[in-house]
Design a protein around this motif. Sequence first.
Motif, mmCIF file in Angstrom:
data_model
loop_
_atom_site.group_PDB
_atom_site.id
_atom_site.type_symbol
_atom_site.label_atom_id
_atom_site.label_comp_id
_atom_site.label_asym_id
_atom_site.label_seq_id
_atom_site.Cartn_x
_atom_site.Cartn_y
_atom_site.Cartn_z
ATOM 1 N N LEU A 76 -16.973 -9.713 -12.468
ATOM 2 C CA LEU A 76 -18.286 -10.105 -11.956
ATOM 3 C C LEU A 76 -18.914 -8.981 -11.140
ATOM 4 O O LEU A 76 -18.198 -8.100 -10.662
ATOM 5 C CB LEU A 76 -18.126 -11.346 -11.073
ATOM 6 C CG LEU A 76 -17.658 -12.601 -11.798
ATOM 7 C CD1 LEU A 76 -17.248 -13.663 -10.787
ATOM 8 C CD2 LEU A 76 -18.738 -13.151 -12.713
ATOM 9 N N PRO A 77 -20.225 -9.047 -10.961
ATOM 10 C CA PRO A 77 -20.844 -8.045 -10.094
ATOM 11 C C PRO A 77 -20.291 -8.164 -8.674
ATOM 12 O O PRO A 77 -19.891 -9.252 -8.261
ATOM 13 C CB PRO A 77 -22.333 -8.412 -10.122
ATOM 14 C CG PRO A 77 -22.395 -9.812 -10.622
ATOM 15 C CD PRO A 77 -21.196 -10.013 -11.486
ATOM 16 N N THR A 78 -20.271 -7.053 -7.953
ATOM 17 C CA THR A 78 -19.833 -7.073 -6.553
ATOM 18 C C THR A 78 -20.977 -7.603 -5.701
ATOM 19 O O THR A 78 -22.038 -6.986 -5.633
ATOM 20 C CB THR A 78 -19.460 -5.645 -6.095
ATOM 21 O OG1 THR A 78 -18.510 -5.136 -7.021
ATOM 22 C CG2 THR A 78 -18.855 -5.660 -4.708
ATOM 23 N N LEU A 79 -20.747 -8.751 -5.075
ATOM 24 C CA LEU A 79 -21.813 -9.393 -4.294
ATOM 25 C C LEU A 79 -21.382 -9.434 -2.830
ATOM 26 O O LEU A 79 -21.049 -10.487 -2.293
ATOM 27 C CB LEU A 79 -22.098 -10.794 -4.855
ATOM 28 C CG LEU A 79 -22.508 -10.790 -6.336
ATOM 29 C CD1 LEU A 79 -22.691 -12.196 -6.871
ATOM 30 C CD2 LEU A 79 -23.766 -9.969 -6.562
ATOM 31 N N ASP A 80 -21.373 -8.256 -2.219
ATOM 32 C CA ASP A 80 -20.823 -8.134 -0.870
ATOM 33 C C ASP A 80 -21.876 -7.845 0.195
ATOM 34 O O ASP A 80 -21.527 -7.529 1.328
ATOM 35 C CB ASP A 80 -19.730 -7.051 -0.852
ATOM 36 C CG ASP A 80 -20.261 -5.708 -1.343
ATOM 37 O OD1 ASP A 80 -21.436 -5.640 -1.760
ATOM 38 O OD2 ASP A 80 -19.501 -4.724 -1.304
ATOM 39 N N THR A 81 -23.143 -7.916 -0.176
ATOM 40 C CA THR A 81 -24.226 -7.760 0.817
ATOM 41 C C THR A 81 -25.317 -8.774 0.467
ATOM 42 O O THR A 81 -25.421 -9.203 -0.686
ATOM 43 C CB THR A 81 -24.863 -6.351 0.765
ATOM 44 O OG1 THR A 81 -25.424 -6.155 -0.548
ATOM 45 C CG2 THR A 81 -23.880 -5.247 1.079
ATOM 46 N N PRO A 82 -26.153 -9.127 1.441
ATOM 47 C CA PRO A 82 -27.280 -10.012 1.132
ATOM 48 C C PRO A 82 -28.156 -9.431 0.020
ATOM 49 O O PRO A 82 -28.607 -10.163 -0.868
ATOM 50 C CB PRO A 82 -28.040 -10.085 2.459
ATOM 51 C CG PRO A 82 -26.987 -9.841 3.504
ATOM 52 C CD PRO A 82 -26.054 -8.844 2.894
ATOM 53 N N ALA A 83 -28.358 -8.117 0.052
ATOM 54 C CA ALA A 83 -29.209 -7.493 -0.972
ATOM 55 C C ALA A 83 -28.608 -7.670 -2.362
ATOM 56 O O ALA A 83 -29.316 -7.976 -3.331
ATOM 57 C CB ALA A 83 -29.388 -6.011 -0.654
ATOM 58 N N ALA A 84 -27.302 -7.489 -2.476
ATOM 59 C CA ALA A 84 -26.650 -7.655 -3.777
ATOM 60 C C ALA A 84 -26.808 -9.089 -4.273
ATOM 61 O O ALA A 84 -27.066 -9.327 -5.460
ATOM 62 C CB ALA A 84 -25.171 -7.276 -3.670
ATOM 63 N N CYS A 85 -26.680 -10.043 -3.360
ATOM 64 C CA CYS A 85 -26.872 -11.451 -3.757
ATOM 65 C C CYS A 85 -28.284 -11.655 -4.294
ATOM 66 O O CYS A 85 -28.477 -12.345 -5.303
ATOM 67 C CB CYS A 85 -26.629 -12.386 -2.576
ATOM 68 S SG CYS A 85 -24.904 -12.433 -2.072
ATOM 69 N N LEU A 86 -29.264 -11.050 -3.649
ATOM 70 C CA LEU A 86 -30.647 -11.198 -4.110
ATOM 71 C C LEU A 86 -30.815 -10.635 -5.520
ATOM 72 O O LEU A 86 -31.523 -11.204 -6.354
ATOM 73 C CB LEU A 86 -31.612 -10.484 -3.151
ATOM 74 C CG LEU A 86 -31.749 -11.099 -1.760
ATOM 75 C CD1 LEU A 86 -32.578 -10.181 -0.850
ATOM 76 C CD2 LEU A 86 -32.397 -12.484 -1.823
ATOM 77 N N GLY A 87 -30.164 -9.522 -5.782
ATOM 78 C CA GLY A 87 -30.247 -8.922 -7.113
ATOM 79 C C GLY A 87 -29.688 -9.850 -8.182
ATOM 80 O O GLY A 87 -30.286 -10.027 -9.248
ATOM 81 N N ALA A 88 -28.546 -10.442 -7.898
ATOM 82 C CA ALA A 88 -27.940 -11.368 -8.867
ATOM 83 C C ALA A 88 -28.814 -12.612 -9.036
ATOM 84 O O ALA A 88 -29.014 -13.097 -10.162
ATOM 85 C CB ALA A 88 -26.540 -11.756 -8.410
ATOM 86 N N LEU A 89 -29.349 -13.106 -7.926
ATOM 87 C CA LEU A 89 -30.190 -14.311 -8.012
ATOM 88 C C LEU A 89 -31.448 -14.041 -8.822
ATOM 89 O O LEU A 89 -31.917 -14.909 -9.570
ATOM 90 C CB LEU A 89 -30.567 -14.797 -6.605
ATOM 91 C CG LEU A 89 -29.421 -15.398 -5.798
ATOM 92 C CD1 LEU A 89 -29.878 -15.691 -4.366
ATOM 93 C CD2 LEU A 89 -28.893 -16.676 -6.451
#
Length: 204
Positions: free
Chosen positions: A106-119
């Motif tokens: 899975l993508p690395t979702l270790d920052t708020p910004a990364a979560c936004l990208g996945a969302l």
Amino acid sequence: MHSQAHDVGAPSLLEALRTGTALLHVALEKRLPFFSERLDADWYRRLLQAYYGFYRQVESVLHDSGLIPDGYDGALRVKTPTLVHDLYALGLDDHTINNLPRCFELPTLDTPAACLGALYVLEGATLGGQVLRREMVQRLGVTAENGGAFLNIYGVETGRRWKDFLDYLGDQPLDATAKQRAVEAARSTFRCFEQWLDSQEVLL
Ligand code: HEM
């Protein structure tokens, strides 16, 4: 309003996400079998099973991360339960669904910004779903009642929810580094999804 004087002239988060993922979207779209003459009910079911194996994992990582910035209504936007609903409609039982293969790359979702990208990727996919929904009704007779609810997950609310999501994205005060993280995560989400679907042998 957030003051971002240093950012004047820089692309917005949405612009950066769009530019950064456009080619990956085209590439994946070409390989998905929704418009293929060869798509039949069995392939559609395998495709949805593979979607489940990805969405369940990525939604659970997102939820468990606790990193999604405030203002995102996760309970309203969660998609795995609708995939489960479709899989039931297609004849699978709880045991079978729980034992379906799941994606761990899975993508690395270790920052708020990364979560936004996945969302961004998961929410944007609801727009294409509107096209695919119509195609699946015509081609396979699949509707929201018999296995196609995921493709029309927000129904008549699709446009409104997308707009709300864009407002939410626009409210995020990300600096250039954070924006870059968001784009990397969005790109990785596309890539991981494509690789996963490929491994499940459901792509063209
Ligand atoms: C054959 C499959 C697909 C088709 C035909 C399709 C088609 C579309 C269409 C028509 C739009 C709306 C463009 C607009 O209104 O401006 C869209 C947007 C989008 N789709 Fe897809 N799509 C497909 C699959 C996917 C998948 C699998 C994903 C991700 C998992 C995805 C992610 C996105 C994103 C992120 C956007 C938003 C782009 C933006 O406006 O910023 N799509 N797609």
